[in-house]
Design a protein around this motif. Structure first.
Motif, PDB file in Angstrom:
ATOM      1  N   PRO A 160       0.585  -1.220  -0.105  1.00  0.00           N
ATOM      2  CA  PRO A 160       0.090   0.142  -0.131  1.00  0.00           C
ATOM      3  C   PRO A 160       0.780   1.242   0.011  1.00  0.00           C
ATOM      4  O   PRO A 160       1.966   1.210   0.298  1.00  0.00           O
ATOM      5  CB  PRO A 160      -0.672  -0.095   1.325  1.00  0.00           C
ATOM      6  N   ILE A 161       0.128   2.278  -0.383  1.00  0.00           N
ATOM      7  CA  ILE A 161       0.922   3.886  -0.367  1.00  0.00           C
ATOM      8  C   ILE A 161      -0.179   4.625   0.294  1.00  0.00           C
ATOM      9  O   ILE A 161      -1.180   4.615   0.040  1.00  0.00           O
ATOM     10  CB  ILE A 161       1.089   3.968  -1.716  1.00  0.00           C
TER      11      ILE A 161
ATOM     12  N   LEU B  57      -9.129   2.203  -2.837  1.00  0.00           N
ATOM     13  CA  LEU B  57      -8.888   3.544  -2.336  1.00  0.00           C
ATOM     14  C   LEU B  57      -9.565   3.677  -1.015  1.00  0.00           C
ATOM     15  O   LEU B  57     -10.702   3.459  -0.973  1.00  0.00           O
ATOM     16  CB  LEU B  57      -9.580   4.487  -3.439  1.00  0.00           C
ATOM     17  N   SER B  58      -8.831   4.502  -0.049  1.00  0.00           N
ATOM     18  CA  SER B  58      -9.247   4.540   1.179  1.00  0.00           C
ATOM     19  C   SER B  58      -8.995   6.079   1.618  1.00  0.00           C
ATOM     20  O   SER B  58      -8.268   6.658   1.356  1.00  0.00           O
ATOM     21  CB  SER B  58      -8.681   3.754   2.632  1.00  0.00           C
ATOM     22  N   ALA B  59     -10.272   6.749   2.194  1.00  0.00           N
ATOM     23  CA  ALA B  59     -10.207   8.101   2.536  1.00  0.00           C
ATOM     24  C   ALA B  59     -11.263   8.011   3.969  1.00  0.00           C
ATOM     25  O   ALA B  59     -11.954   7.382   4.091  1.00  0.00           O
ATOM     26  CB  ALA B  59     -10.943   9.016   1.488  1.00  0.00           C
TER      27      ALA B  59
ATOM     28  N   THR C 249      -5.203   3.224 -10.343  1.00  0.00           N
ATOM     29  CA  THR C 249      -5.174   2.514 -11.260  1.00  0.00           C
ATOM     30  C   THR C 249      -4.347   1.063 -11.001  1.00  0.00           C
ATOM     31  O   THR C 249      -4.468   0.134 -11.619  1.00  0.00           O
ATOM     32  CB  THR C 249      -4.407   2.895 -12.739  1.00  0.00           C
ATOM     33  N   SER C 250      -3.528   1.152  -9.834  1.00  0.00           N
ATOM     34  CA  SER C 250      -2.586   0.019  -9.605  1.00  0.00           C
ATOM     35  C   SER C 250      -3.662  -0.646  -8.757  1.00  0.00           C
ATOM     36  O   SER C 250      -4.645  -0.645  -8.164  1.00  0.00           O
ATOM     37  CB  SER C 250      -1.416   0.375  -8.798  1.00  0.00           C
ATOM     38  N   PHE C 251      -3.010  -2.179  -8.494  1.00  0.00           N
ATOM     39  CA  PHE C 251      -4.026  -3.022  -7.618  1.00  0.00           C
ATOM     40  C   PHE C 251      -3.640  -2.816  -6.152  1.00  0.00           C
ATOM     41  O   PHE C 251      -4.322  -3.800  -5.471  1.00  0.00           O
ATOM     42  CB  PHE C 251      -3.421  -4.551  -8.156  1.00  0.00           C
ATOM     43  N   ASN C 252      -2.951  -2.116  -5.790  1.00  0.00           N
ATOM     44  CA  ASN C 252      -2.523  -2.164  -4.240  1.00  0.00           C
ATOM     45  C   ASN C 252      -3.769  -1.154  -3.576  1.00  0.00           C
ATOM     46  O   ASN C 252      -4.480  -0.972  -4.404  1.00  0.00           O
ATOM     47  CB  ASN C 252      -1.091  -1.571  -4.096  1.00  0.00           C
ATOM     48  N   THR C 253      -3.506  -0.832  -2.577  1.00  0.00           N
ATOM     49  CA  THR C 253      -4.551   0.195  -1.697  1.00  0.00           C
ATOM     50  C   THR C 253      -3.819   1.367  -1.705  1.00  0.00           C
ATOM     51  O   THR C 253      -2.415   1.458  -1.482  1.00  0.00           O
ATOM     52  CB  THR C 253      -4.485  -0.488  -0.378  1.00  0.00           C
ATOM     53  N   LEU C 254      -4.447   2.796  -2.134  1.00  0.00           N
ATOM     54  CA  LEU C 254      -3.959   3.824  -2.041  1.00  0.00           C
ATOM     55  C   LEU C 254      -4.796   4.489  -0.639  1.00  0.00           C
ATOM     56  O   LEU C 254      -5.935   4.540  -0.601  1.00  0.00           O
ATOM     57  CB  LEU C 254      -4.336   4.587  -3.189  1.00  0.00           C
ATOM     58  N   PHE C 255      -4.176   5.073   0.168  1.00  0.00           N
ATOM     59  CA  PHE C 255      -4.836   5.718   1.342  1.00  0.00           C
ATOM     60  C   PHE C 255      -4.512   7.201   1.276  1.00  0.00           C
ATOM     61  O   PHE C 255      -3.405   7.812   1.083  1.00  0.00           O
ATOM     62  CB  PHE C 255      -4.024   5.551   2.873  1.00  0.00           C
ATOM     63  N   LEU C 256      -5.702   7.932   0.853  1.00  0.00           N
ATOM     64  CA  LEU C 256      -5.678   9.564   0.948  1.00  0.00           C
ATOM     65  C   LEU C 256      -5.852  10.057   2.230  1.00  0.00           C
ATOM     66  O   LEU C 256      -6.817   9.703   3.036  1.00  0.00           O
ATOM     67  CB  LEU C 256      -6.655  10.007  -0.219  1.00  0.00           C
ATOM     68  N   ARG C 257      -4.963  10.962   2.695  1.00  0.00           N
ATOM     69  CA  ARG C 257      -5.312  11.525   4.291  1.00  0.00           C
ATOM     70  C   ARG C 257      -5.166  12.814   4.380  1.00  0.00           C
ATOM     71  O   ARG C 257      -5.545  13.585   5.116  1.00  0.00           O
ATOM     72  CB  ARG C 257      -4.206  10.805   5.195  1.00  0.00           C
ATOM     73  N   GLY C 258      -4.503  13.444   3.396  1.00  0.00           N
ATOM     74  CA  GLY C 258      -4.530  14.986   3.322  1.00  0.00           C
ATOM     75  C   GLY C 258      -5.763  15.833   3.154  1.00  0.00           C
ATOM     76  O   GLY C 258      -6.704  15.123   2.560  1.00  0.00           O
TER      77      GLY C 258
END
Length: 170
Positions: A10-11, A53-55, A29-38
């Motif tokens: 994840p990133i 995608l997590s927010a 677009t990638s298969f991992n998990t993207l955490f948006l926090r800002g």
């Protein structure tokens, strides 16, 4: 447009993402998990094509719509994107995928309208208090609660069927 790409794990992006008023879209677009926090101010929306995608709040998602285009929105905290004013939609021909990890999430607003199915996964419980304006509901794990205490209205009026998998419950 901004395409965060990473292979592997994840990133997390915790700083602000801005497009300086240009209306750029963030594509996941990638298969991992993207955490948006800002607190993000890009204006073209967020498109989830693959992976998760997590927010944790509306401010993480910029100012445009949240578009399900093959990937899934991951709930790590119990926040209600329907009453927070997030414009959740789907790409043509793509279903809406919601993953509710291990907590309970309640939607106080309508889920939809989508010309698509809604997939709910994860061990948490999704509670729907208003009408769902989408096709079928597929509960891959966990539970969905249809709450009629405040709003006496059909919760799944357009659904042809509700499928329950992996000991899921309705």
């Amino acid at each position: 447009s901004y395409y965060p790409r990473k292979t592997g794990g994840p990133i997390a992006l915790s700083g602000p993402i801005s497009d300086q008023g240009m209306g750029y879209t963030l594509y996941k677009t990638s298969f991992n998990t993207l955490f948006l926090r800002g607190t993000n101010t890009y204006g073209g929306g967020t498109v989830i094509s693959n992976g998760y995608l997590s927010a944790t709040c509306k401010e993480n998602l910029g100012t445009g719509p949240l578009v399900c285009a093959g990937g899934a929105f991951l709930f790590e905290t119990p926040w209600d994107l329907t009453s927070a004013g997030v414009a959740l939609t789907n790409a043509p021909g793509q279903d809406v995928r919601l993953r509710i990890a291990d907590q309970n999430v309640t939607f106080q607003g309508e889920l939809g309208p989508f010309n698509a199915n809604v997939y709910k996964s994860g061990l948490g419980t999704l509670t729907l208090t208003r009408t769902g304006r989408h096709y079928n509901l597929l509960v891959c794990s966990g539970a969905v609660n249809l709450d009629y205490t405040e709003h006496i209205e059909p919760k799944l009026p357009q659904a042809w069927y509700v499928n329950l998998y992996n000991n899921a419950s309705l």
